[in-house]
Motif scaffolding. Structure first.
Motif, short mmCIF file in Angstrom:
data_model
loop_
_atom_site.label_atom_id
_atom_site.label_comp_id
_atom_site.label_asym_id
_atom_site.label_seq_id
_atom_site.Cartn_x
_atom_site.Cartn_y
_atom_site.Cartn_z
N ARG A 4 0.87 -1.30 0.00
CA ARG A 4 0.01 0.12 0.00
C ARG A 4 0.86 1.26 0.03
O ARG A 4 0.33 2.36 -0.10
CB ARG A 4 -0.84 0.06 1.13
CG ARG A 4 -1.72 -1.17 1.30
CD ARG A 4 -2.66 -1.15 2.65
NE ARG A 4 -3.45 -0.15 2.70
CZ ARG A 4 -3.93 0.21 3.65
NH1 ARG A 4 -3.81 -0.35 4.94
NH2 ARG A 4 -4.84 1.54 3.74
N MET A 5 2.41 1.16 0.09
CA MET A 5 3.19 2.23 0.25
C MET A 5 3.70 2.73 -1.19
O MET A 5 4.13 3.71 -1.18
CB MET A 5 4.41 1.83 1.14
CG MET A 5 4.03 1.11 2.51
SD MET A 5 3.68 2.54 3.36
CE MET A 5 2.00 2.88 3.35
N TYR A 6 3.24 1.93 -2.33
CA TYR A 6 3.83 2.28 -3.64
C TYR A 6 5.16 2.66 -3.35
O TYR A 6 5.61 3.92 -3.69
CB TYR A 6 2.94 3.46 -4.10
CG TYR A 6 1.57 3.11 -4.33
CD1 TYR A 6 1.17 2.42 -5.66
CD2 TYR A 6 0.56 3.06 -3.36
CE1 TYR A 6 -0.36 1.95 -5.90
CE2 TYR A 6 -0.81 2.77 -3.50
CZ TYR A 6 -1.23 2.05 -4.72
OH TYR A 6 -2.52 1.75 -5.03
N ILE A 7 6.23 1.84 -3.22
CA ILE A 7 7.41 2.12 -2.85
C ILE A 7 8.36 2.41 -4.25
O ILE A 7 8.04 1.25 -5.25
CB ILE A 7 8.17 1.16 -1.94
CG1 ILE A 7 7.73 1.34 -0.68
CG2 ILE A 7 9.70 1.27 -2.24
CD1 ILE A 7 7.85 0.13 0.20
N VAL B 216 3.27 7.66 -0.99
CA VAL B 216 1.99 8.18 -0.43
C VAL B 216 2.46 9.37 0.59
O VAL B 216 2.78 8.99 1.54
CB VAL B 216 1.09 7.19 0.23
CG1 VAL B 216 -0.12 7.74 0.58
CG2 VAL B 216 1.19 6.05 -1.06
N ASP B 217 1.56 10.38 0.46
CA ASP B 217 1.23 11.43 1.39
C ASP B 217 -0.18 11.09 1.99
O ASP B 217 -1.00 11.39 1.14
CB ASP B 217 1.45 12.62 0.80
CG ASP B 217 1.28 13.78 1.90
OD1 ASP B 217 0.72 13.56 3.06
OD2 ASP B 217 1.12 15.28 1.56
N PRO B 218 -0.18 10.87 3.33
CA PRO B 218 -1.58 10.39 3.91
C PRO B 218 -2.32 11.64 4.18
O PRO B 218 -3.59 11.38 4.41
CB PRO B 218 -1.21 9.88 5.00
CG PRO B 218 0.22 10.59 5.57
CD PRO B 218 0.84 10.58 4.37
N TYR B 219 -1.91 12.77 4.01
CA TYR B 219 -2.63 13.99 4.26
C TYR B 219 -2.63 15.03 3.23
O TYR B 219 -1.79 15.89 3.13
CB TYR B 219 -2.18 14.81 5.65
CG TYR B 219 -2.55 13.84 6.76
CD1 TYR B 219 -3.69 13.54 7.10
CD2 TYR B 219 -1.30 13.53 7.62
CE1 TYR B 219 -3.77 12.90 8.44
CE2 TYR B 219 -1.38 12.89 8.68
CZ TYR B 219 -2.70 12.32 9.19
OH TYR B 219 -2.83 11.63 10.41
N PRO B 220 -2.79 14.39 1.85
CA PRO B 220 -2.88 15.43 0.60
C PRO B 220 -3.73 16.86 0.93
O PRO B 220 -4.65 16.73 1.67
CB PRO B 220 -3.43 14.61 -0.33
CG PRO B 220 -4.27 13.70 0.09
CD PRO B 220 -3.67 13.07 1.41
N SER B 221 -3.15 17.87 0.07
CA SER B 221 -3.93 19.09 0.29
C SER B 221 -5.17 18.84 -0.48
O SER B 221 -5.28 17.95 -1.07
CB SER B 221 -3.28 20.18 -0.27
OG SER B 221 -3.14 19.62 -1.91
N ARG C 278 -4.24 7.71 -7.64
CA ARG C 278 -3.04 7.02 -7.89
C ARG C 278 -2.68 5.87 -6.97
O ARG C 278 -1.82 5.17 -7.18
CB ARG C 278 -1.81 8.15 -8.02
CG ARG C 278 -1.77 8.97 -9.32
CD ARG C 278 -0.71 9.83 -9.31
NE ARG C 278 -0.89 10.85 -8.47
CZ ARG C 278 0.03 11.65 -7.54
NH1 ARG C 278 1.20 11.18 -7.61
NH2 ARG C 278 -0.23 12.26 -6.63
N PHE C 279 -3.27 6.16 -5.65
CA PHE C 279 -2.71 5.22 -4.73
C PHE C 279 -3.91 4.48 -4.02
O PHE C 279 -4.28 4.72 -2.63
CB PHE C 279 -2.04 6.05 -3.66
CG PHE C 279 -0.75 6.75 -4.12
CD1 PHE C 279 0.01 6.26 -4.80
CD2 PHE C 279 -0.69 8.13 -3.69
CE1 PHE C 279 1.13 6.93 -5.32
CE2 PHE C 279 0.36 8.94 -4.39
CZ PHE C 279 1.20 8.45 -5.42
N PRO C 280 -4.74 4.03 -4.62
CA PRO C 280 -5.89 3.26 -4.17
C PRO C 280 -5.76 2.39 -3.30
O PRO C 280 -6.52 2.18 -2.25
CB PRO C 280 -6.60 2.64 -5.39
CG PRO C 280 -5.46 2.56 -6.46
CD PRO C 280 -4.66 3.59 -6.08
N LEU C 281 -4.87 1.63 -3.31
CA LEU C 281 -4.56 0.44 -2.20
C LEU C 281 -4.33 1.39 -0.87
O LEU C 281 -4.75 0.72 0.29
CB LEU C 281 -3.13 -0.32 -2.29
CG LEU C 281 -3.16 -1.31 -3.72
CD1 LEU C 281 -2.01 -1.82 -3.89
CD2 LEU C 281 -4.66 -2.00 -3.67
#
Lengths: 281, 281
Positions: free
Chosen positions: A207-210, A243-248, A258-261
């Motif tokens: 889920r981190m999209y590394i 992933v930025d967990p707090y996007p603007s 882009r990061f559905p997982l």
């Protein structure tokens, strides 16, 4: 993919729980409880009343105490335009889709100057964060040694060794640490203020999209008061979470597609660690 | 493949040691030592002087004691032609290359009869082994409960729970257990005689040549005194280790060429557990 999603659920059902919270202990565990119930199953916990007897809990709330104790110490200060060091950020603001792994502009200065820059963020156009991860509490900050125990006895007994490194971080509310993994058993003690954590178990790695990001470093010019991002030469790639967990608000829709997982999966485990508490992770 | 071989070496260097032996403790560890030094790192150990106070250590050496205590007990006895139950064996002797996963012929009988068949192997044309893994010591053999502690206190404290199952195995020198894995924390206490173990860490899984074998069961005819192997219908496949670590002299060359990762890799960890000792694995 369905198998991996089942794994996310099982890690929560069998070990971490489904509450989305981190288990809390009202007082320090015995070494055996700590090892058996948390370290062995790799389960984080917050321990209250573990450091109340440290003089630091009261004295470090006073800037004047710290400034006096560390009057002759030189410390490392990390500057960024936005509090986000060691994170994937756009390499230039015209093109938000080309990201790099950005490190802070690091410099050394007397602690009193560094503290002044940290506690007065509105007087500067940068975010300052005092840190140096290489055991800095026992080197740069050794003048504060008597304010804390040298180790945490129940953890030392459980792990069978003294701390390999003791680090101190001094920041304000603008500093933010991006998702990352640590290879160590960590005990994170908050002495003053509070820190908010989002935790994900190793089974959630997908889920981190590394992705690999080219390494770059902020350079701050005192003359212009501006930051530039300089790519490392020769190029070096750093695998990092995208992933930025707090996007603007304006970036949220794009981030979710882009990061559905990450955004459609189970919530991360959240906890706020306050002064006097320790997070084991 | 080179990476996997490096992993074998690292598991030995970092955790299990390179001696080929299993660590030995002269007396029971504390729960914390046991959890920290063995359970958490998944490291086997042999503990001496852990069960010397069990009455079983002396009384079970006398067949007459067991026969009397279990005079009215009915127990499960497993018969094979060669002591190798739950192993990959040729489905018929004309074709040694077609293997099946063979289970024993199981039957129930009064314990005194079963013990007689076990201790007098030369009077029979089979190898008898009393076992029933489903917590049999607390069911079939409950008449012996007072001869042993109900649990092993330092392990109970370390693991945080009482034993989920307590099993008893009664066999002679002809019984042999093929390589297998267990999903449990095991404490194997030898009460009488001794048992020889070959252990491999999970990182050595590639050396086991695990293949799917059709399940079959031995059927022993009292009339003819012969075993036949009957395939399960419908066919069921069992993934099992292909390697016999002690091939007969005439089979050795073929075994070494078919299973080079086993025979050319690092030696398994060997230990012999004697009466009064416990193997943690």
């Amino acid at each position: 993919m369905r198998e991996i999603e089942a794994l996310w659920e099982e890690a929560r059902e069998l070990s971490l729980g489904n509450s989305g919270g981190v288990e809390r202990l009202d007082s320090p565990p015995t070494p055996l409880q700590f090892l058996r119930d948390f370290v062995s199953p790799n389960k984080p916990c917050v321990i209250s009343n573990a450091t109340r007897h440290w003089p630091a809990l009261s004295s470090w709330s006073h800037d004047s105490y710290l400034t006096r104790a560390l009057s002759s110490a030189h410390v490392s200060l990390h500057l960024t335009p936005n509090g986000r060091a060691d994170a994937a950020v756009p390499i230039n603001s015209d093109d938000p889709s080309t990201l790099c792994f950005a490190s802070a502009h690091a410099l050394r200065m007397p602690f009193p100057e560094a503290l002044n820059l940290i506690v007065n963020p509105h007087s500067t156009n940068f975010v300052a964060y005092a840190q140096q991860q290489n055991d800095c509490f026992r080197s740069e900050y050794s003048a504060l040694a008597q304010d804390c125990d040298a180790h945490i006895p129940w953890a030392t007994d459980a792990l069978g060794c003294l701390p390999e490194a003791v680090n101190l971080w001094v920041g304000n509310h603008l500093s933010e640490t991006s998702f990352h993994k640590d290879h160590y058993e960590n005990l994170y003690a908050v002495v003053s203020g509070e820190k908010h954590f989002l935790l994900l178990p190793p089974t959630d790695v997908h889920r981190m999209y590394i992705r690999n990001y080219p390494a770059a470093r902020y350079s701050y010019s005192q003359d212009t008061g501006k930051f530039t991002l300089e790519s490392e030469k020769p190029m070096r790639c750093v695998p990092w979470c995208s992933v930025d967990p707090y996007p603007s608000p304006e970036a949220k829709h794009s981030a979710m597609s882009r990061f559905p997982l990450y955004f459609n999966g189970p919530k991360p485990f959240e906890c706020t660690v306050k002064a006097g508490e320790i997070l084991y992770l």
